[in-house]
Scaffold this motif. Structure first.
Motif, PDB file in Angstrom:
ATOM      1  N   ALA A 132      -7.164 -22.189 -47.469  1.00 57.92           N
ATOM      2  CA  ALA A 132      -7.230 -22.420 -46.091  1.00 57.92           C
ATOM      3  C   ALA A 132      -8.403 -21.246 -45.669  1.00 57.92           C
ATOM      4  CB  ALA A 132      -5.851 -21.978 -45.214  1.00 57.92           C
ATOM      5  N   MET A 133      -8.198 -20.133 -46.062  1.00 58.32           N
ATOM      6  CA  MET A 133      -9.015 -19.002 -45.903  1.00 58.32           C
ATOM      7  C   MET A 133     -10.765 -19.376 -46.405  1.00 58.32           C
ATOM      8  SD  MET A 133      -6.904 -15.641 -47.019  1.00 58.32           S
ATOM      9  CE  MET A 133      -8.321 -14.668 -46.819  1.00 58.32           C
ATOM     10  N   THR A 134     -10.824 -20.376 -47.583  1.00 58.56           N
ATOM     11  CA  THR A 134     -11.961 -20.534 -47.845  1.00 58.56           C
ATOM     12  C   THR A 134     -12.676 -21.534 -46.868  1.00 58.56           C
ATOM     13  OG1 THR A 134     -11.435 -20.475 -50.216  1.00 58.56           O
ATOM     14  CG2 THR A 134     -13.166 -21.972 -49.820  1.00 58.56           C
ATOM     15  N   LEU A 135     -11.733 -22.541 -46.325  1.00 61.44           N
ATOM     16  CA  LEU A 135     -12.464 -23.483 -45.249  1.00 61.44           C
ATOM     17  C   LEU A 135     -12.602 -22.877 -44.000  1.00 61.44           C
ATOM     18  CD1 LEU A 135      -9.963 -26.433 -45.775  1.00 61.44           C
ATOM     19  CD2 LEU A 135     -12.105 -26.421 -46.890  1.00 61.44           C
ATOM     20  N   GLN A 136     -11.866 -21.916 -43.659  1.00 58.05           N
ATOM     21  CA  GLN A 136     -12.137 -21.175 -42.521  1.00 58.05           C
ATOM     22  C   GLN A 136     -13.245 -20.321 -42.703  1.00 58.05           C
ATOM     23  OE1 GLN A 136     -10.301 -21.506 -39.563  1.00 58.05           O
ATOM     24  NE2 GLN A 136     -12.031 -20.157 -38.578  1.00 58.05           N
ATOM     25  N   ASN A 137     -13.529 -19.659 -43.722  1.00 55.30           N
ATOM     26  CA  ASN A 137     -14.614 -18.890 -43.923  1.00 55.30           C
ATOM     27  C   ASN A 137     -15.681 -19.678 -43.821  1.00 55.30           C
ATOM     28  OD1 ASN A 137     -16.125 -16.374 -45.141  1.00 55.30           O
ATOM     29  ND2 ASN A 137     -16.416 -17.579 -46.881  1.00 55.30           N
ATOM     30  N   GLN A 138     -15.844 -20.831 -44.381  1.00 56.90           N
ATOM     31  CA  GLN A 138     -17.096 -21.746 -44.405  1.00 56.90           C
ATOM     32  C   GLN A 138     -17.312 -22.147 -43.078  1.00 56.90           C
ATOM     33  OE1 GLN A 138     -16.093 -25.019 -47.059  1.00 56.90           O
ATOM     34  NE2 GLN A 138     -16.359 -23.779 -48.768  1.00 56.90           N
ATOM     35  N   ASP A 139     -16.158 -22.563 -42.140  1.00 59.54           N
ATOM     36  CA  ASP A 139     -16.572 -22.701 -40.763  1.00 59.54           C
ATOM     37  C   ASP A 139     -17.294 -21.697 -40.225  1.00 59.54           C
ATOM     38  OD1 ASP A 139     -15.595 -25.444 -41.214  1.00 59.54           O
ATOM     39  OD2 ASP A 139     -13.533 -24.928 -40.560  1.00 59.54           O
ATOM     40  N   ASP A 140     -16.581 -20.448 -40.222  1.00 57.29           N
ATOM     41  CA  ASP A 140     -16.979 -19.282 -39.534  1.00 57.29           C
ATOM     42  C   ASP A 140     -18.443 -18.919 -39.840  1.00 57.29           C
ATOM     43  OD1 ASP A 140     -14.535 -18.701 -38.452  1.00 57.29           O
ATOM     44  OD2 ASP A 140     -13.565 -17.289 -40.037  1.00 57.29           O
ATOM     45  N   ILE A 141     -19.016 -19.227 -41.143  1.00 55.17           N
ATOM     46  CA  ILE A 141     -20.260 -18.726 -41.378  1.00 55.17           C
ATOM     47  C   ILE A 141     -21.088 -19.927 -40.816  1.00 55.17           C
ATOM     48  CG2 ILE A 141     -21.797 -18.790 -43.571  1.00 55.17           C
ATOM     49  CD1 ILE A 141     -19.514 -17.613 -45.214  1.00 55.17           C
ATOM     50  N   ALA A 142     -20.632 -21.073 -40.829  1.00 53.49           N
ATOM     51  CA  ALA A 142     -21.455 -22.108 -40.404  1.00 53.49           C
ATOM     52  C   ALA A 142     -21.723 -21.928 -39.029  1.00 53.49           C
ATOM     53  CB  ALA A 142     -20.752 -23.682 -40.590  1.00 53.49           C
ATOM     54  N   LEU A 143     -20.794 -21.425 -38.348  1.00 55.71           N
ATOM     55  CA  LEU A 143     -21.223 -20.993 -36.738  1.00 55.71           C
ATOM     56  C   LEU A 143     -22.375 -20.202 -36.584  1.00 55.71           C
ATOM     57  CD1 LEU A 143     -17.743 -20.493 -35.379  1.00 55.71           C
ATOM     58  CD2 LEU A 143     -18.995 -22.587 -34.960  1.00 55.71           C
ATOM     59  N   GLN A 144     -22.765 -19.501 -37.587  1.00 52.41           N
ATOM     60  CA  GLN A 144     -23.959 -18.614 -37.707  1.00 52.41           C
ATOM     61  C   GLN A 144     -25.192 -19.216 -37.787  1.00 52.41           C
ATOM     62  OE1 GLN A 144     -23.199 -15.237 -40.425  1.00 52.41           O
ATOM     63  NE2 GLN A 144     -21.178 -15.282 -39.961  1.00 52.41           N
ATOM     64  N   PHE A 145     -25.160 -20.377 -38.550  1.00 57.18           N
ATOM     65  CA  PHE A 145     -26.292 -21.194 -38.810  1.00 57.18           C
ATOM     66  C   PHE A 145     -26.551 -22.468 -37.969  1.00 57.18           C
ATOM     67  CE2 PHE A 145     -25.379 -18.670 -42.730  1.00 57.18           C
ATOM     68  CZ  PHE A 145     -26.424 -18.211 -42.889  1.00 57.18           C
ATOM     69  N   SER A 146     -25.383 -22.770 -37.380  1.00 62.06           N
ATOM     70  CA  SER A 146     -25.109 -24.078 -36.626  1.00 62.06           C
ATOM     71  C   SER A 146     -26.387 -24.071 -35.388  1.00 62.06           C
ATOM     72  CB  SER A 146     -24.033 -24.347 -36.144  1.00 62.06           C
ATOM     73  OG  SER A 146     -23.084 -24.534 -37.053  1.00 62.06           O
TER      74      SER A 146
END
Length: 366
Positions: A132-146
Motif C-alpha cells: 500500500a505504501m509503494t502504491l501511495q508513494n508512486q501516486d505522491d511522486i506522480a503528483l510532482q510530475f503530472s
C-alpha cells in the motif's frame, strides 16, 4: 552447587540458611531459580528486540546481557526486601510497589517474544502495508510530475490539431480545384481554365505549407517526446530511490504496530504467562508460611535494633546526667568565699590596667 547458586539468586542470607533445614533451603533455592530464569528470558527477549533495531548479533547480545543482568538485579532486590512480618495485608501493602514494577517488567519482557512468536503473521501485515505504501508513494511522486507531463502532452495535441486543421484546409482546396476542372462548381465550365489554375496554385501553396508544418511539427514533437522520456526517467529514478525506505519498513516500532493489528487474545495470554513468571517469586514469598529462616532473620535484625536503641538511650541519659552534675558543681563553687576573693582581686587589677591605659591615651592626645 546449583542449589547454592540459586540461593544466592534469591537474595537470602546464606549464613542463616546454612543453619536452617533442607526444606527451607529448597524453598529459597526455588525462588532463586525463578529469579534466574526470569532474567534469562529477559536476556533472550531484549536481544531479539535489539536485533530488529541494530541488525547486528554482537551488539544485540551485548545490550541484551546488560538488560538481563538489570532484570536479575531488580527481581533479586524485590524478593529480598519482602519481609514475612506482621499481617498478610501489611505484607501485601509492602509488596504492592514491587508488584507494579513486576507488571512493567513483564510487559517489557513479553513484547519482544510476541514479535518472534508471531513473526510470520507480522511479516504478512508488513507486506500488505508495504504494498500500500509503494502504491501511495508512486501516486505522491506522480503528483510532482503530472502538471509538467500534462502540459507537454497538451502541446503535442495542439501541434497535431494544427496539422489536422491545415490538412482539412488543403483537402478543401483540393476539392475546390478538382470540381472547378470538372465543371461541377465555381464557374461550372469543364476544363482547366484560369480560375482552375488560380485555385490549383492556392492548393499547391497550402500543400507546401502543410509539408513544412509537418516537418517543423515533427521536430517539435520529437523534442517534446524527449522531455516526456526524461520526465519518465526522473519519475522512475525517484521511485527507485524511495523504494528502499519502504522495503526497510520493518523496524521495532513497525512490528509492534503490526502486532497490535492482530487478534489481541493470543498476545494477552503470552503477557499473562510472563506476568505469572515475573510475579511468581513475590507471590511465592507472600503465600509461603513464615519459616525457620524468617524467624532467624527477624531475631538477628531485631537484636541489632535493640542494641542500637539501647546505646542511643544510654547516650541520652549520660548527657542528661552530665548536665545535672555540671550545674551542681558550678552552683557549689559560686558560694565559696575563697573563689569570690580571688576573682575580686583579679577584677580590681584588670580595672587598674584599663584606667592606666586610658590615662596614657589621653596624655598623648593633649
Amino acid at each position: 552447587m546449583f542449589k547454592h547458586f540459586f540461593i544466592i539468586c534469591s537474595g537470602a542470607d546464606t549464613d542463616i540458611l546454612k543453619t536452617s533445614s533442607n526444606g527451607e533451603q529448597n524453598k529459597y533455592a526455588g525462588i532463586g531459580a525463578t529469579v534466574f530464569f526470569t532474567a534469562v528470558m529477559a536476556f533472550i527477549a531484549s536481544s531479539y528486540a535489539l536485533y530488529t533495531v541494530f541488525d547486528n548479533a554482537y551488539i544485540s547480545i551485548g545490550f541484551g546481557l546488560v538488560w538481563g543482568l538489570l532484570i536479575f538485579n531488580l527481581d533479586r532486590f524485590i524478593v529480598s526486601t519482602i519481609k514475612k512480618r506482621g499481617s498478610f495485608f501489611n505484607q501485601l501493602l509492602q509488596a504492592t510497589p514491587r508488584l507494579i514494577l513486576a507488571l512493567i517488567i513483564a510487559i517489557v519482557i513479553s513484547k519482544p517474544l510476541e514479535l518472534k512468536i508471531f513473526q510470520k503473521e507480522i511479516n504478512q501485515v508488513l507486506l500488505t502495508e508495504k504494498n500500500a505504501m509503494t502504491l501511495q508513494n508512486q501516486d505522491d511522486i506522480a503528483l510532482q510530475f503530472s502538471p509538467k507531463e500534462t502540459e507537454l502532452k497538451q502541446k503535442i495535441k495542439t501541434l497535431q490539431t494544427n496539422i489536422d486543421t491545415k490538412e482539412a484546409e488543403v483537402n478543401t482546396l483540393y476539392n475546390t480545384y478538382i470540381t472547378e476542372a470538372e465543371g461541377t462548381s465555381g464557374t461550372n465550365k469543364l476544363g482547366k481554365g484560369p480560375v482552375y489554375k488560380e485555385k490549383r496554385d492556392k492548393h499547391d501553396t497550402a500543400l507546401a505549407d502543410l509539408q513544412l508544418l509537418k516537418t517543423e511539427t515533427k521536430d517539435k514533437i520529437t523534442a517534446i517526446e524527449l522531455e516526456l522520456l526524461e520526465l519518465k526517467t526522473n519519475y522512475n529514478l525517484q521511485v527507485a530511490n524511495t523504494q528502499p525506505i519502504i522495503d526497510g519498513f520493518d523496524g521495532l516500532m513497525a512490528r509492534i504496530n503490526a502486532l497490535n493489528t492482530l487478534p489481541w487474545l493470543p498476545s494477552f495470554f503470552i503477557f499473562l504467562l510472563f506476568l505469572a513468571i515475573e510475579t511468581s517469586p513475590i507471590i511465592a514469598k507472600l503465600l509461603s508460611p513464615k519459616g525457620e529462616y524468617d524467624f532467624k532473620l527477624e531475631d538477628q535484625e531485631t537484636a541489632i535494633k535493640t542494641v542500637v536503641e539501647q546505646r542511643v538511650q544510654e547516650r541520652k541519659l549520660s548527657v542528661k546526667a552530665d548536665f545535672k552534675i555540671n550545674d551542681k558543681i558550678y552552683s557549689d563553687l559560686s558560694e565559696e568565699d575563697e573563689l569570690y576573693q580571688y576573682k575580686r582581686k583579679k577584677a580590681r587589677a584588670l580595672m587598674q590596667l584599663q584606667a592606666d591605659a586610658f590615662y596614657k591615651q589621653q596624655e598623648k592626645a593633649l
